[in-house]
Write a protein that holds these residues in place. Sequence first.
Motif, short mmCIF file in Angstrom:
data_model
loop_
_atom_site.label_atom_id
_atom_site.label_comp_id
_atom_site.label_asym_id
_atom_site.label_seq_id
_atom_site.Cartn_x
_atom_site.Cartn_y
_atom_site.Cartn_z
N THR A 89 15.52 -12.41 18.01
CA THR A 89 15.83 -12.79 19.39
C THR A 89 17.23 -13.37 19.51
O THR A 89 17.73 -13.58 20.60
CB THR A 89 14.81 -13.83 19.90
N GLU A 90 17.84 -13.67 18.37
CA GLU A 90 19.24 -14.09 18.38
C GLU A 90 20.03 -13.04 17.62
O GLU A 90 19.45 -12.28 16.84
CB GLU A 90 19.37 -15.44 17.65
N PRO A 91 21.36 -13.00 17.83
CA PRO A 91 22.13 -11.98 17.12
C PRO A 91 21.89 -12.06 15.61
O PRO A 91 21.95 -13.13 15.02
CB PRO A 91 23.58 -12.33 17.47
N GLU A 92 21.58 -10.93 15.03
CA GLU A 92 21.29 -10.88 13.58
C GLU A 92 22.60 -10.75 12.84
O GLU A 92 23.38 -9.82 13.10
CB GLU A 92 20.39 -9.66 13.32
N PRO A 93 22.88 -11.64 11.89
CA PRO A 93 24.17 -11.57 11.19
C PRO A 93 24.40 -10.21 10.51
O PRO A 93 25.49 -9.64 10.60
CB PRO A 93 24.07 -12.69 10.16
N PHE A 94 23.39 -9.70 9.82
CA PHE A 94 23.50 -8.37 9.20
C PHE A 94 22.16 -7.64 9.42
O PHE A 94 22.08 -6.73 10.22
CB PHE A 94 23.86 -8.48 7.71
N GLY A 95 21.13 -8.06 8.71
CA GLY A 95 19.81 -7.42 8.88
C GLY A 95 19.48 -6.51 7.71
O GLY A 95 19.43 -5.29 7.85
N MET A 96 19.25 -7.14 6.52
CA MET A 96 18.94 -6.36 5.31
C MET A 96 17.78 -5.40 5.56
O MET A 96 17.79 -4.26 5.12
CB MET A 96 18.53 -7.29 4.17
N VAL A 97 16.77 -5.90 6.29
CA VAL A 97 15.56 -5.10 6.43
C VAL A 97 15.83 -3.80 7.20
O VAL A 97 15.20 -2.77 6.94
CB VAL A 97 14.42 -5.94 7.07
N ILE A 98 16.80 -3.83 8.11
CA ILE A 98 17.13 -2.60 8.85
C ILE A 98 17.68 -1.57 7.86
O ILE A 98 17.24 -0.41 7.82
CB ILE A 98 18.19 -2.89 9.95
N ALA A 99 18.64 -2.02 7.04
CA ALA A 99 19.26 -1.09 6.08
C ALA A 99 18.24 -0.63 5.04
O ALA A 99 18.23 0.55 4.66
CB ALA A 99 20.46 -1.77 5.42
N GLU A 100 17.37 -1.55 4.60
CA GLU A 100 16.36 -1.16 3.60
C GLU A 100 15.38 -0.14 4.18
O GLU A 100 15.00 0.82 3.51
CB GLU A 100 15.61 -2.40 3.11
N ALA A 101 14.98 -0.36 5.44
CA ALA A 101 14.04 0.57 6.08
C ALA A 101 14.70 1.94 6.27
O ALA A 101 14.07 2.98 6.01
CB ALA A 101 13.58 0.00 7.43
N LEU A 102 15.96 1.95 6.69
CA LEU A 102 16.65 3.23 6.86
C LEU A 102 16.75 3.94 5.51
O LEU A 102 16.55 5.16 5.42
CB LEU A 102 18.06 3.01 7.44
N ALA A 103 17.05 3.16 4.45
CA ALA A 103 17.16 3.77 3.12
C ALA A 103 15.85 4.43 2.69
O ALA A 103 15.85 5.41 1.96
CB ALA A 103 17.57 2.71 2.10
N CYS A 104 14.72 3.90 3.18
CA CYS A 104 13.41 4.50 2.87
C CYS A 104 13.10 5.66 3.81
O CYS A 104 12.00 6.22 3.77
CB CYS A 104 12.30 3.45 2.99
N GLY A 105 14.04 6.01 4.68
CA GLY A 105 13.86 7.15 5.59
C GLY A 105 12.96 6.85 6.77
O GLY A 105 12.33 7.75 7.34
N LYS A 106 12.88 5.58 7.17
CA LYS A 106 11.98 5.20 8.26
C LYS A 106 12.67 5.18 9.61
O LYS A 106 13.88 4.91 9.69
CB LYS A 106 11.40 3.80 7.99
N ALA A 107 11.88 5.43 10.65
CA ALA A 107 12.39 5.26 12.01
C ALA A 107 12.41 3.76 12.30
O ALA A 107 11.43 3.07 12.05
CB ALA A 107 11.47 5.97 12.99
N VAL A 108 13.53 3.28 12.81
CA VAL A 108 13.69 1.84 13.06
C VAL A 108 13.98 1.60 14.53
O VAL A 108 14.72 2.37 15.16
CB VAL A 108 14.87 1.28 12.21
N VAL A 109 13.37 0.54 15.10
CA VAL A 109 13.81 0.03 16.41
C VAL A 109 14.38 -1.36 16.15
O VAL A 109 13.67 -2.24 15.66
CB VAL A 109 12.67 -0.11 17.43
N ALA A 110 15.66 -1.54 16.44
CA ALA A 110 16.32 -2.81 16.11
C ALA A 110 16.79 -3.52 17.37
O ALA A 110 16.94 -2.92 18.43
CB ALA A 110 17.51 -2.55 15.19
#
Length: 415
Positions: free
Chosen positions: A314-335
């Motif tokens: 709910t606040e600006p995410e500084p980076f967001g490891m989980v987004i990059a990790e999920a993308l690396a696993c080939g997952k659809a992400v809503v960020a």
Amino acid sequence: MLPSSGEVSSGRRTRVAYLSVSGGLGGSEMALLALLKGLQDAALAFDLSVILGSAGPLAERIEMLGVPVYVLPFPAAISRLGESRGKGIHTYVRLVGALFSIAGYAWKLRKLVRRIGPDVVHSNGLKMHFLSVCSVGRRRALIWHVHDYVGRRAITRRLLRWGSGKVRAVICNSLHVKADVASAGIRRPEILTIYNGIDTERFCAAGSGLDLDRVSGLPAAAKGTVRVGLLGTFARWKGHEVFLRALGLLGEQAAVRGYVIGAPIYQTDGSQFSTDELKGLCARLCLSDRVGFTGFADAADALRALDIVVHASTEPEPFGMVIAEALACGKAVVASRAGGAQEIFSERVSALAHTPGDPQELAARLAELVRDPGLRGRLGAEGAAGVRERFSLARCANETASLYHRILENPVRVS
Ligand code: GLC
């Protein structure tokens, strides 16, 4: 071009000691683990060691890389300190109350750092930045690795501005965080962005998946159920509430099951949800039979078992490891569309996005993905390719090693 070894001028290998707040596996800890792996893989001949402010699974994962770990536990008065709740005067009072513990800890840390004898001290996490200033003598090059926004935390900002006089460089995990650090008045010879690395041997499509229903204690979901999960620590700003409300808005018709993956890992007062609080919210939203709580789980196995990964900060995410990790696993992400997280993906090309804190918009994006498996596949494939290209361990390790070399070759005395 990098020197092929990490030798200092005396001919011995360069020693780097990392100081990190927690032994848990939150974002900045995963980033540290990835950096250590990248440096070890690149065989740059640094002697690495890590000091942690609490025990936990991170210690074992670091030891598996062949890097020695020292656990020097924070006293409770330091663990509890934080600016998430009790702002202003309240935090000052607690800080003053903790001064004795801080002095005692800094003394022990100083002794341990001396024993290790590093050329570079690389501190990870706000509390360690402050403690590193009190514990690291002027002979060693001190680097701060900033993973969070500091501008809006008045006391932290002041302390860091004060301590930054001893620091040789500040690494930021995104361009957004770099802008924030600069605007907070922290000025060093070098403030730079080095994006985190993602271990794509671990975070990839191939591999085992967690049995989400079994670990959550739910009956097995019907075939064709779309599994949607939020993975992370229970920090309040990670948006668990928005996630659960969005699931509620999808309605019972949609064949969707939600999963809350993770647990509270930090001790900072008032900064996190408890599992009971989140379960209570599920009950109020009539979601108890459609949402599973897995507790702490291996992140790669958990991500592989999902169809859609939600990032709902709910606040600006500084980076967001989980987004990059999920993308690396080939997952659809809503960020969440804010902060450094936006530097990781390209909206509608490698991920979908929603306005932070808006469960309606999140629910609309989820509905889109639930009914279109083709879109999920396209986003996931694009996202995985992007992570391999932009967030490799080798790139992160090389950029960090270059910084160490630049600093050691130019032994400027800091103020
Ligand atoms: C912190 C930040 C998170 C980032 C991580 C690694 O946990 O809050 O956004 O992904 O550090 O840099």
